[in-house]
Motif scaffolding. Structure first.
Motif, PDB file in Angstrom:
ATOM      1  N   LYS B 141       0.842  -1.206   0.000  1.00 51.50           N
ATOM      2  CA  LYS B 141       0.000   0.000   0.000  1.00 51.50           C
ATOM      3  C   LYS B 141       0.877   1.257   0.000  1.00 51.50           C
ATOM      4  N   GLY B 142       1.936   1.230   0.805  1.00 54.54           N
ATOM      5  CA  GLY B 142       2.839   2.373   0.905  1.00 54.54           C
ATOM      6  C   GLY B 142       3.541   2.659  -0.414  1.00 54.54           C
ATOM      7  N   MET B 143       3.959   1.585  -1.092  1.00 51.66           N
ATOM      8  CA  MET B 143       4.641   1.762  -2.385  1.00 51.66           C
ATOM      9  C   MET B 143       3.704   2.374  -3.416  1.00 51.66           C
ATOM     10  N   LYS B 144       2.447   1.938  -3.384  1.00 54.18           N
ATOM     11  CA  LYS B 144       1.460   2.484  -4.335  1.00 54.18           C
ATOM     12  C   LYS B 144       1.247   3.973  -4.070  1.00 54.18           C
ATOM     13  N   ARG B 145       1.227   4.337  -2.782  1.00 51.83           N
ATOM     14  CA  ARG B 145       1.005   5.731  -2.436  1.00 51.83           C
ATOM     15  C   ARG B 145       2.176   6.601  -2.901  1.00 51.83           C
ATOM     16  N   ARG B 146       3.380   6.068  -2.747  1.00 49.29           N
ATOM     17  CA  ARG B 146       4.568   6.817  -3.189  1.00 49.29           C
ATOM     18  C   ARG B 146       4.556   7.008  -4.706  1.00 49.29           C
ATOM     19  N   LEU B 147       4.092   5.969  -5.384  1.00 48.63           N
ATOM     20  CA  LEU B 147       3.966   6.059  -6.850  1.00 48.63           C
ATOM     21  C   LEU B 147       2.985   7.179  -7.223  1.00 48.63           C
TER      22      LEU B 147
END
Lengths: 432, 248
Positions: B141-147
């Protein structure tokens, strides 16, 4: 309009979905290919067991006359082995199965007497079925047919006795069926084979249309469910570009599905058609009947049918909250597809009144089926009228789609149920 | 010298088809290059306001101008100036991270900045490194948000609309994102409108804050002004004070 990046994204995203690759391209190719091979194998088995030279028969002669011996000689001459038994076993069918016989033939007393009096000679054939299959059913039919074949010999003896030809006895009136279709002539057997084939493939375009509608209906549902819609709608691009890109993506995938389905059907028809005895291979017949003009018309009708179905499905699918509800919206299109398919397969179009023909031509998704159905007799003006109706309907649906996608309904929904609740609330307050 | 107004919201109302009156006469202005935060409890009308500014939904009444362009009259022009990050923003799961960034960059490339330039900058902001070569469905989820943050800021929009920008991120990632947001405002003069529940974040990031409740603006000003006016030690206390004041 920045359509190409959107189209590329749609195709890439769809093509990388293993469910689509499996369901739309690999499955039809494998399914029809395997089905054709299985049918071909089953039919070959049936042919093998139906060959008299592969049969082993036990005969019990209770008549002991020249006629019964003549019948036994006939059986011996055409079967692999004909064995004479003295007594009828308790269960002749099981006896045949246990001892490797195709069947047991019993010639009861009175066989010769009946024939000499001009009455049918009675013979009883016992056999068995190990399972329900084409080969087993074929063995039963062939064995009965084999023994009945002796009737031909009796007929020819009678014919020479009364001095007439056997052909006359077989069929006093000869009928040669010649069917004219699209300026060419075919035997009635060929037409029957072709009709059967067309009825089976009439659903192929409908399957393609159905698949296309399924993809298009869920394309917005997926955007909603995976929370990509808001970002997409806030991008600096015309909303109509989104519609065009999504339709293009669905259509490209549908074309791939069509190729998969066509390849599978080709394998199927080729496998099964190789065994056809109806006056020629169905594929050759198809090639003969379908002119380049009719093929082009079918293709145009199919393409416009796919575009109409995808547009209509997308319009319906927009109102779904997620993939599941969008799929259920697409169910409406599936229903339409099968009602139109079955309906058009059943009715005789040429006998309908002109107004009814127009109604059918205007029915959404009728054009591809109509084109295929009328391709045998030559494409007539109603196919083109239907294609024109479909173009008009597509334009109307696309206009509605562009209106809906430019509105906020995509985000807020219609709120129909909330409106109903509000009206109920107001009414209940008034009653108090 | 008068500053240019980036966002002008005047008498905004939004009534949903369900009958919910989400925004009731909201008015505020955001200057160019300013970071403005909308704070309020759930259902206060923050997301509705951001969606109207992002041209996703239409106001029932009132006016919204982005750099002088009306969102109702010319939404396509507005979309060219903004970049929107929804609270729950997903990405196409079957695309690779880098493909997604390139796809998004394609819509914002203009002048001397090519899609590759924008995507390259987005890749840097995301800090996802080699993982950008993997499909998005494998991301946390965190990686998607950073993207998503990366694709929002990399095009250097005139106005970035960030709905809960650090939602779903851990402490370290949240701090990095806050620094990136500040850096981008300073370096490129991007105007930022954000909404957040995280008062610490709002205090750290924003030049001015608008506190909304039940679709109405309760208070507006620099965080220090609001603290002074309410006699609170932090924005959380100020927020509670203002809510009590209106009798909720």
């Amino acid at each position: 309009m920045m359509i190409w990046p959107l189209v590329k994204k749609e195709i890439l995203d769809l093509l990388r979905d293993p469910r689509i690759i499996l369901g739309m391209i690999i499955l039809p190719l494998v399914m029809f290919g395997v089905l054709g091979e299985v049918m071909s194998y089953g039919t070959q088995q049936a042919i093998y067991v139906a060959q008299p030279t592969n049969m082993r028969i036990a005969v019990i002669d209770e008549d002991h006359t020249n006629a019964s011996e003549d019948l036994i000689s006939y059986l011996k001459s055409i079967t692999r082995e004909t064995v004479i038994l003295r007594n009828i076993p308790n269960d002749p069918g099981s006896f045949a199965e246990d001892n490797g016989y195709t069947g047991v033939v019993v010639i009861p007393p009175g066989f010769d007497y009946n024939l000499s009096k001009g009455l049918p000679g009675r013979v009883i054939v016992y056999t068995y079925m190990e399972e329900v299959s084409i080969a087993e059913a074929s063995r039963v039919t062939s064995l009965v047919g084999l023994v009945s074949g002796y009737g031909g010999i009796v007929k020819s003896k009678f014919a020479s006795h009364v001095n007439v030809s056997t052909d006359f006895l077989n069929s006093p009136v000869w009928v040669t069926g010649i069917v004219s279709m699209g300026g060419k002539h075919y035997s009635s057997a060929q037409v029957n084979a072709l009709t059967g084939l067309l009825f089976s493939i009439v659903f192929a375009p409908l399957i393609v249309v159905g698949y296309a509608s399924q993809i298009a209906a869920t394309t917005m549902g997926v955007e909603k469910e995976e929370h990509t819609l808001e970002v997409l709608l806030s991008l600096p691009l015309n909303r109509q570009s989104i519609v065009v890109a999504k339709l293009s993506g669905s259509i490209v995938i549908s074309i791939l599905a069509t190729l998969g389905l066509s390849g599978g059907l080709y394998l199927y028809i080729d496998s099964v058609g190789g065994l056809s005895g109806a006056g020629g291979m169905p594929l050759d017949l198809m090639r003969n009947v379908l002119t380049p003009y009719s093929l082009a018309t079918i293709t145009i009708a199919l393409i416009i049918g796919v575009i109409l179905a995808t547009s209509l499905s997308m319009l319906l699918g927009i109102f779904g909250k997620d993939v599941r509800s969008s799929q259920s919206m697409a169910g409406i299109i599936w229903t339409l597809v099968f009602v139109v398919g079955y309906g058009l397969a059943m009715i005789q179009f040429s006998t309908l009144s002109n107004s009814m023909k127009y109604v059918i031509a205007a029915t959404p998704l009728a054009a591809p089926v109509l084109a295929l159905k009328l391709s045998m007799t030559g494409i007539n003006e109603y196919v083109w009228i239907s294609i024109l109706f479909h173009i008009v309907e597509t334009v109307l649906v696309l206009y509605a789609l562009s209106k809906v996608i430019s509105s906020e309904i995509l985000i807020t929904g219609l709120g129909l149920w909330d409106r109903v609740k509000r009206v109920r609330k107001i009414r209940s307050r008034r009653v108090r | 010298m008068n500053k240019e107004t980036a966002v002008k919201v005047n008498g905004l109302h939004k009534i949903y088809p369900s009958g919910v009156h989400a925004v009731e006469g909201l008015s505020f202005n955001i200057d160019k290059g300013e970071i403005y935060a909308l704070i309020g409890p759930n259902g206060a009308g923050k997301t509705t306001t951001l969606r109207i500014i992002a041209t996703l939904i239409k106001p029932s009444n009132g006016k919204v101008n982005i750099f002088g362009v009306d969102v109702l009259d010319n939404p396509n022009e507005v979309r060219k100036m903004i970049s929107y990050l929804p609270e729950e923003a997903g990405a196409y799961r079957n695309l690779k991270g880098i493909e997604y960034l390139k796809f998004m960059a394609g819509f914002y490339s203009r002048g001397s900045r090519s899609p590759e330039d924008i995507a390259g900058e987005a890749a840097e902001i995301s800090g996802l490194g080699e993982r950008l070569l993997d499909k998005i469905k494998t991301y946390s989820k965190g990686m998607k948000r950073r993207l998503q943050i990366a694709r929002t800021l990399a095009p250097h929009p005139m106005l970035a609309i960030l709905d809960e920008p650090t939602s779903g991120l851990d402490v370290m990632a949240s701090m990095e994102i806050r620094d990136t947001i500040k850096k981008y405002r300073e370096k490129y003069g991007i105007t930022i409108l954000l909404s957040s529940h995280n008062m610490l974040e709002v205090e750290y990031l924003s030049d001015r804050v608008g506190i909304i409740f039940k679709g109405k603006l309760l208070a507006e000003g620099a965080p220090s002004d609001i603290l002074e006016r309410t006699g609170a030690h932090n924005l959380e206390e100020a927020f509670r004070f203002l809510i009590r004041e209106v009798g909720a």
